[in-house]
Design a protein around this motif. Structure first.
Motif, PDB file in Angstrom:
ATOM      1  N   SER A  92     -20.079  16.635 103.282  1.00  0.00           N
ATOM      2  CA  SER A  92     -20.113  17.702 103.525  1.00  0.00           C
ATOM      3  C   SER A  92     -19.895  18.529 102.204  1.00  0.00           C
ATOM      4  CB  SER A  92     -19.469  18.170 104.683  1.00  0.00           C
ATOM      5  OG  SER A  92     -19.255  19.589 104.739  1.00  0.00           O
ATOM      6  N   ASN A  93     -20.884  19.176 101.350  1.00  0.00           N
ATOM      7  CA  ASN A  93     -20.639  19.943 100.407  1.00  0.00           C
ATOM      8  C   ASN A  93     -19.649  21.272 100.777  1.00  0.00           C
ATOM      9  OD1 ASN A  93     -21.657  18.115  98.739  1.00  0.00           O
ATOM     10  ND2 ASN A  93     -23.757  18.930  98.753  1.00  0.00           N
ATOM     11  N   GLN A  94     -19.964  21.830 101.880  1.00  0.00           N
ATOM     12  CA  GLN A  94     -19.052  22.965 101.933  1.00  0.00           C
ATOM     13  C   GLN A  94     -17.715  22.795 101.986  1.00  0.00           C
ATOM     14  OE1 GLN A  94     -20.084  24.439 106.101  1.00  0.00           O
ATOM     15  NE2 GLN A  94     -18.972  26.415 105.722  1.00  0.00           N
ATOM     16  N   PHE A  95     -17.222  21.690 102.574  1.00  0.00           N
ATOM     17  CA  PHE A  95     -15.734  21.361 102.538  1.00  0.00           C
ATOM     18  C   PHE A  95     -15.209  20.076 101.415  1.00  0.00           C
ATOM     19  CE2 PHE A  95     -16.960  22.608 107.002  1.00  0.00           C
ATOM     20  CZ  PHE A  95     -16.095  23.863 106.891  1.00  0.00           C
ATOM     21  N   SER A  96     -16.485  19.772 100.664  1.00  0.00           N
ATOM     22  CA  SER A  96     -15.754  18.899  99.671  1.00  0.00           C
ATOM     23  C   SER A  96     -15.403  17.458 100.258  1.00  0.00           C
ATOM     24  CB  SER A  96     -14.962  19.282  98.455  1.00  0.00           C
ATOM     25  OG  SER A  96     -15.629  20.486  97.970  1.00  0.00           O
ATOM     26  N   LYS A  97     -16.310  17.302 101.440  1.00  0.00           N
ATOM     27  CA  LYS A  97     -15.617  16.196 102.386  1.00  0.00           C
ATOM     28  C   LYS A  97     -16.633  15.006 102.301  1.00  0.00           C
ATOM     29  CE  LYS A  97     -14.388  15.772 106.965  1.00  0.00           C
ATOM     30  NZ  LYS A  97     -14.296  16.720 108.447  1.00  0.00           N
ATOM     31  N   VAL A  98     -15.903  13.763 101.983  1.00  0.00           N
ATOM     32  CA  VAL A  98     -16.670  12.319 102.130  1.00  0.00           C
ATOM     33  C   VAL A  98     -16.033  11.566 103.290  1.00  0.00           C
ATOM     34  CG1 VAL A  98     -17.582  10.515 100.612  1.00  0.00           C
ATOM     35  CG2 VAL A  98     -17.265  12.650  99.579  1.00  0.00           C
ATOM     36  N   VAL A  99     -17.053  11.094 103.893  1.00  0.00           N
ATOM     37  CA  VAL A  99     -16.645  10.357 105.155  1.00  0.00           C
ATOM     38  C   VAL A  99     -17.249   8.957 105.242  1.00  0.00           C
ATOM     39  CG1 VAL A  99     -16.208   9.937 107.745  1.00  0.00           C
ATOM     40  CG2 VAL A  99     -16.142  12.202 106.512  1.00  0.00           C
ATOM     41  N   CYS A 100     -16.471   7.905 105.007  1.00  0.00           N
ATOM     42  CA  CYS A 100     -16.929   6.482 104.928  1.00  0.00           C
ATOM     43  C   CYS A 100     -16.348   5.528 105.926  1.00  0.00           C
ATOM     44  CB  CYS A 100     -16.721   5.960 103.395  1.00  0.00           C
ATOM     45  SG  CYS A 100     -17.315   6.820 102.044  1.00  0.00           S
ATOM     46  N   THR A 101     -16.179   5.999 107.023  1.00  0.00           N
ATOM     47  CA  THR A 101     -15.155   5.335 108.164  1.00  0.00           C
ATOM     48  C   THR A 101     -16.195   4.170 108.604  1.00  0.00           C
ATOM     49  OG1 THR A 101     -15.663   6.917 109.680  1.00  0.00           O
ATOM     50  CG2 THR A 101     -13.685   7.099 108.706  1.00  0.00           C
ATOM     51  N   ARG A 102     -15.574   2.812 109.193  1.00  0.00           N
ATOM     52  CA  ARG A 102     -16.184   1.995 109.805  1.00  0.00           C
ATOM     53  C   ARG A 102     -17.558   1.461 109.117  1.00  0.00           C
ATOM     54  NH1 ARG A 102     -16.563   5.325 114.657  1.00  0.00           N
ATOM     55  NH2 ARG A 102     -14.444   6.593 114.227  1.00  0.00           N
ATOM     56  N   ARG A 103     -17.535   1.328 107.855  1.00  0.00           N
ATOM     57  CA  ARG A 103     -18.850   0.811 107.329  1.00  0.00           C
ATOM     58  C   ARG A 103     -18.820  -0.501 106.707  1.00  0.00           C
ATOM     59  NH1 ARG A 103     -21.475   6.231 108.021  1.00  0.00           N
ATOM     60  NH2 ARG A 103     -20.234   7.220 107.651  1.00  0.00           N
TER      61      ARG A 103
END
Length: 94
Positions: free
Chosen positions: A53-64
């Motif tokens: 999410s560029n809006q919040f500078s957020k990277v989510v890589c859970t359960r991969r």
């Protein structure tokens, strides 16, 4: 003397017209330069196994099922979630 006064008056009139125009033109160029600089940085890519999410500078890589931190995490990331993966150790330079 009358001619000199007319030239002086016209000179000041042109200054009154041109100075705001020059100022506004400079402001537009500064704004365009800022937009171009932001565009050249461009949106940073998100690792394909994550969601970003560029809006919040957020990277989510859970359960991969990851065993290491994925390559290509954007440098502007402020929130990184790597929970529920198989990552045993994270190197300091990762």
């Amino acid at each position: 003397m009358k001619l000199l006064w007319q030239v002086t008056v016209h000179h000041h009139t042109w200054n009154a017209i041109l100075l705001p125009f020059v100022y506004l033109t400079a402001q537009v160029w500064i704004l365009c330069a800022a937009i171009a600089a932001a565009a050249s940085a461009g949106p940073q890519n998100c690792p394909s196994v994550c969601s970003c999410s560029n809006q919040f500078s957020k990277v989510v890589c859970t359960r991969r099922g990851l065993s290491e931190v994925p390559q290509g995490i954007p440098s502007n990331t402020r929130y990184l979630n790597l929970m529920e993966n198989n990552i045993q150790m994270i190197q300091a330079d990762t």
